[in-house]
Structures are given as structure tokens and as C-alpha cells.
Design a protein around this motif. Structure first.
Motif, short mmCIF file in Angstrom:
data_model
loop_
_atom_site.label_atom_id
_atom_site.label_comp_id
_atom_site.label_asym_id
_atom_site.label_seq_id
_atom_site.Cartn_x
_atom_site.Cartn_y
_atom_site.Cartn_z
N TYR A 29 0.84 -1.21 0.00
CA TYR A 29 0.00 0.00 0.00
C TYR A 29 0.87 1.25 0.00
N PHE A 30 1.86 1.33 0.87
CA PHE A 30 2.70 2.52 0.93
C PHE A 30 3.56 2.64 -0.32
N ARG A 31 4.03 1.52 -0.87
CA ARG A 31 4.83 1.62 -2.09
C ARG A 31 3.99 2.09 -3.27
N GLU A 32 2.79 1.54 -3.43
CA GLU A 32 1.99 1.87 -4.60
C GLU A 32 1.31 3.23 -4.49
N ARG A 33 0.90 3.62 -3.28
CA ARG A 33 0.20 4.90 -3.13
C ARG A 33 1.17 6.07 -3.02
N PHE A 34 2.30 5.86 -2.34
CA PHE A 34 3.19 6.98 -2.10
C PHE A 34 4.58 6.80 -2.72
N GLY A 35 4.81 5.66 -3.39
CA GLY A 35 6.06 5.47 -4.13
C GLY A 35 7.30 5.31 -3.27
N LEU A 36 7.18 4.71 -2.09
CA LEU A 36 8.34 4.56 -1.20
C LEU A 36 9.26 3.45 -1.68
N ASP A 37 10.58 3.69 -1.59
CA ASP A 37 11.54 2.65 -1.97
C ASP A 37 11.87 1.78 -0.77
N ASN A 38 12.82 0.82 -0.96
CA ASN A 38 13.15 -0.12 0.11
C ASN A 38 13.60 0.57 1.39
#
Length: 441
Positions: free
Chosen positions: A279-288
Motif C-alpha cells: 500500500y505505501f509503495r503503490e500509493r506513495f512510491g516509497l523505496d526499500n
């Protein structure tokens, strides 16, 4: 801080060694927890396959709960936890070595066996390693260590993936990099064995009477003479059951009340919580690295907050503390799902995870106090099964909804189920805590 140091010194050497074992184990497992979903997708598998792996893990745990509990009775608690460590390491190293579809399913099954074995043994062992004066602190300290070290592991996992990616000449979010991370995690899990094996497992001791218990503990020696007439025919079979099973069946209403809140939580959690990294990667584009730092912050904050559990329980009562803190987490979950600003989402997620989990160890401690010692591994196994049953089906539902409707409906469904669990916890136990407090005054 002085109070925490005093409590730490009050713990026995066995309890301290258990906490050290737990710290090493949790640190290693956190690498896997952070990257598992991302690793499966990076290896080219679909979300549907990811949901199936989640289901396999929980299905194996559910199917083997009773046989594993019977095995615990023969192995002993310390040896059973050591077996759990070995199974975790085998499953994770298998994922790292040969990530083919069939072997990933086998890896998930091994980790499911390990998780249920850990569930049915950890709490009973902590009961033996503590007494009335240190029990609440040991349960809360174990949660603080588990959550806090998970946070540190999440934070370091982001840097570890970047470093391994550079060393291997591969992207930090590639399948080969995640496999290397898992290999290191598997070795770390094995490193948690020495402090565990140094524990001298205490013998069983009779449960001391406690006037503060809201519900009388289950007594395995009670007969079934009070069965309703329509069930009298079953008495000859019930009395032949092993003592732990008789101890639980003698108080079926209490067991059902203890199992219903985690049953509801399991369905809500299975729909959403394992996929918050996606969710956080797809909605806000967070990397590893950003994901690692974010989940590290969640875990460290929750670990610190869980240390306040005993003080909160002393003021409100164990189960009222559980209900109140979890109630605060429900609206935070809805805010997280609706937030379009990253910092608002982070604040809501932090408040949710702290509020919902800070008093969770108190629930297990309460359940153990209400159960005769011989039945505690089985009772904690039932609790573990109740917390896991939703994962048999809900991950498949969740990945289906994610692909077609996004995360919005999942937040609503999870918040609803969490709210129901809070309501029944308060109804079954919160009022009893209040009545007990009133009598003390």
C-alpha cells in the motif's frame, strides 16, 4: 527508566536468556517480514500466487495445531521452541536457495509449522520463567523486544538490500537481492539458538490462588456432573479425554469468549495488514530504504508503548486496557486509508499500530491466568488458531479486491471487524474489570 531497570533485574536468568533469544530471532525474521510480499512479486509471481502462499502458511498452521500441541507435551517447551527455530530457518533458506513455485509453497508450509509451534510454546514458557510479581512485565517486555527489534531490523533491512544489490550488481528491489537478504536472515535465525538452549526449563508448579482473577481458573479435576441432561450421554467420553482438554471443555463459555475477539481480529488483519508495505509503495512510491525506516518507526514506537501495558492494566484492568487502546486504533485505520498526504498517512498508521498493539500482551497473560497450567499450551494454541483462521481465506479475497478495486474497501472491512472485536472484548471482560476495580475501592 529506573522503574524499567528495577523490573529487568527482578527477572530470572532464564527469562533474560529467553528475551535475548527472542531479540536475535525477531531481528532476523523482520528482514523476511518486510520484503516477503515484494520478493514474491519481484520473482515474477502474481498477486494471486502471493495470496495463496499466505493461505498455505496459515492452513498448515491450523491443520497441525493439535498434533503440534501433543508433540510439545513430549518434547518440552524449550525443545519445542528450538524446533520452531529450525523450521523457520529451513523455510527461509529454501526460499533463498531455490525460489521455484512448488518449493516456495513448501517454504510457506515450513514457516507455517514454525509459527504455530512458536505460538503454543512461547507464552507457557514465559509463565514458567516468571512469577506473579514479574509476569506482566515479562509478557510486556517480550512484546517490546519483539516489536522494537523488528523495527531495528526493518530499518537495517533497507540499507542491507542496497548494499547487497551493489555487491551483486543487481537492483535493490530485484529477486536476487531479496534472496540474498533472506539467506542472511536464515543464518541469523539459527544464531538465536544458543541463548535458548542455555535456559534451564523450570518444572511445572501449581497455580497459586489469586483473589484478583475476574474468572475462576479452569480446574481439570472438576467432573462433568453438571452437564445438561441432553448431553449426559457424552460424559463417559469426556472424562476419558486428556486432562488439558477436559480442563478447557469444563469451561466452554470462557474459552469461547476468549477466542471470539482474536477470531474477529484475524479476519480484519488478514485482509489488510500483511499488504501495508505494498500500500505505501503503490500509493506513495516509497523505496526499500524508506519502507524500512517507516516500518522501523512503527515497530520501535509500539515496542516502547507496550512497556506501558502493565501500568495501564494496573489502572484500568487488563482487559479494559486492551479494549480501550484497541478502540483508539480503529478511527486511525480509517484515516490511514483516506489520507492522500504521506505525512498524515504515516501519523495515522503510527497511532493505529501503537494503540492497537500496545496492550496485546496483556490479553495473552490474562488468558494464561485463567487456564490451568497443563492446558496452557493448548489454550495459547487455540488463541493462535483464532488469530490465524482469517488467513485461510482472507488473503485470497484481499488480493482479488486489490487487483479490481484497490485498498479502499479493505480498510473499511478491517476497521469494521476490529471495532466488533473491541465491542465483544468490552462486553465479555471490560465490565468485569470495572466491577473488580469497584470492589477494591
Amino acid at each position: 527508566m529506573r522503574h524499567i531497570i528495577h523490573r529487568w533485574r527482578a527477572l530470572g536468568i532464564g527469562a533474560r536468556r529467553y528475551l535475548l533469544h527472542l531479540a536475535i530471532l525477531t531481528l532476523s525474521l523482520s528482514f523476511v517480514a518486510l520484503y516477503y510480499n515484494l520478493a514474491v512479486l519481484a520473482l515474477g509471481y502474481s498477486r494471486g500466487f502471493l495470496g495463496m502462499l499466505q493461505t498455505v502458511t496459515q492452513a498448515v498452521a491450523a491443520l497441525l495445531s493439535l498434533p503440534i500441541w501433543l508433540g510439545v507435551q513430549r518434547l518440552g517447551l524449550r525443545a519445542a521452541i528450538a524446533a520452531s527455530v529450525a523450521l523457520y530457518a529451513a523455510g527461509i533458506l529454501l526460499f533463498a536457495a531455490v525460489p521455484q513455485a512448488a518449493l516456495l509453497v513448501c517454504s510457506a508450509a515450513l514457516m507455517g509449522m514454525a509459527s504455530v509451534l512458536m505460538q503454543v510454546t512461547a507464552a507457557p514458557l514465559m509463565m514458567r520463567l516468571s512469577d506473579d510479581a514479574t509476569r506482566d512485565y515479562l509478557f510486556s517486555a517480550s512484546a517490546a523486544v519483539a516489536i522494537g527489534l523488528s523495527g531495528i531490523g526493518n530499518l537495517s533491512a533497507g540499507f542491507l538490500a542496497d548494499a547487497l544489490g551493489r555487491a551483486l550488481g543487481a537492483p535493490a528491489d530485484s529477486g536476487v537481492t531479496y534472496r540474498a537478504v533472506f539467506a542472511i536472515a536464515g543464518v541469523g535465525i539459527l544464531a538465536s539458538l544458543p541463548p535458548l538452549l542455555l535456559i534451564r526449563e523450570p518444572g511445572r508448579t501449581p497455580d497459586p490462588p489469586s483473589p484478583e482473577r475476574a474468572v475462576a481458573p479452569i480446574n481439570a479435576e472438576e467432573s462433568f456432573d453438571n452437564l445438561p441432561p441432553r448431553l449426559a450421554f457424552a460424559r463417559q467420553w469426556l472424562v476419558r479425554l486428556p486432562t488439558p482438554l477436559r480442563a478447557l471443555l469444563r469451561k466452554p463459555a470462557l474459552v469461547a469468549k476468549l477466542l471470539l475477539p482474536p477470531f474477529l481480529i484475524s479476519w480484519g488483519a488478514a485482509l489488510l495488514i500483511p499488504y501495508l508495505n505494498l500500500y505505501f509503495r503503490e500509493r506513495f512510491g516509497l523505496d526499500n530504504r524508506a519502507l524500512g525506516a517507516l516500518f522501523a518507526g512503527f515497530d520501535v514506537a509500539t515496542g516502547l508503548a507496550s512497556l506501558t501495558g502493565p501500568a495501564l492494566a494496573a489502572r484500568l484492568g487488563k482487559m479494559r486496557a486492551v479494549a480501550v487502546t484497541r478502540a483508539i486504533g480503529v478511527p486511525m485505520l480509517l484515516i490511514l486509508g483516506a489520507a492522500s498526504d504521506l505525512w498524515l498517512a504515516i501519523a495515522a498508521a503510527l497511532a493505529r499500530v501503537v494503540a492497537f498493539n500496545m496492550a496485546a500482551p496483556l490479553y495473552d497473560a490474562y488468558a494464561m491466568e485463567q487456564t490451568e497450567e497443563s492446558a496452557r499450551p493448548f489454550m495459547i494454541g487455540l488463541l493462535g488458531a483464532a488469530y490465524s483462521v482469517g488467513f485461510l481465506i482472507a488473503p485470497l479475497i484481499s488480493t482479488f479486491v486489490q487487483e479490481r478495486h484497490g485498498f479502499g474497501p479493505l480498510f473499511i472491512a478491517t476497521a469494521t471487524l476490529y471495532a466488533l472485536s473491541v465491542a465483544v472484548t468490552w462486553w465479555f471482560f471490560g465490565k468485569k474489570d470495572h466491577e473488580s476495580d469497584s470492589r477494591k475501592r
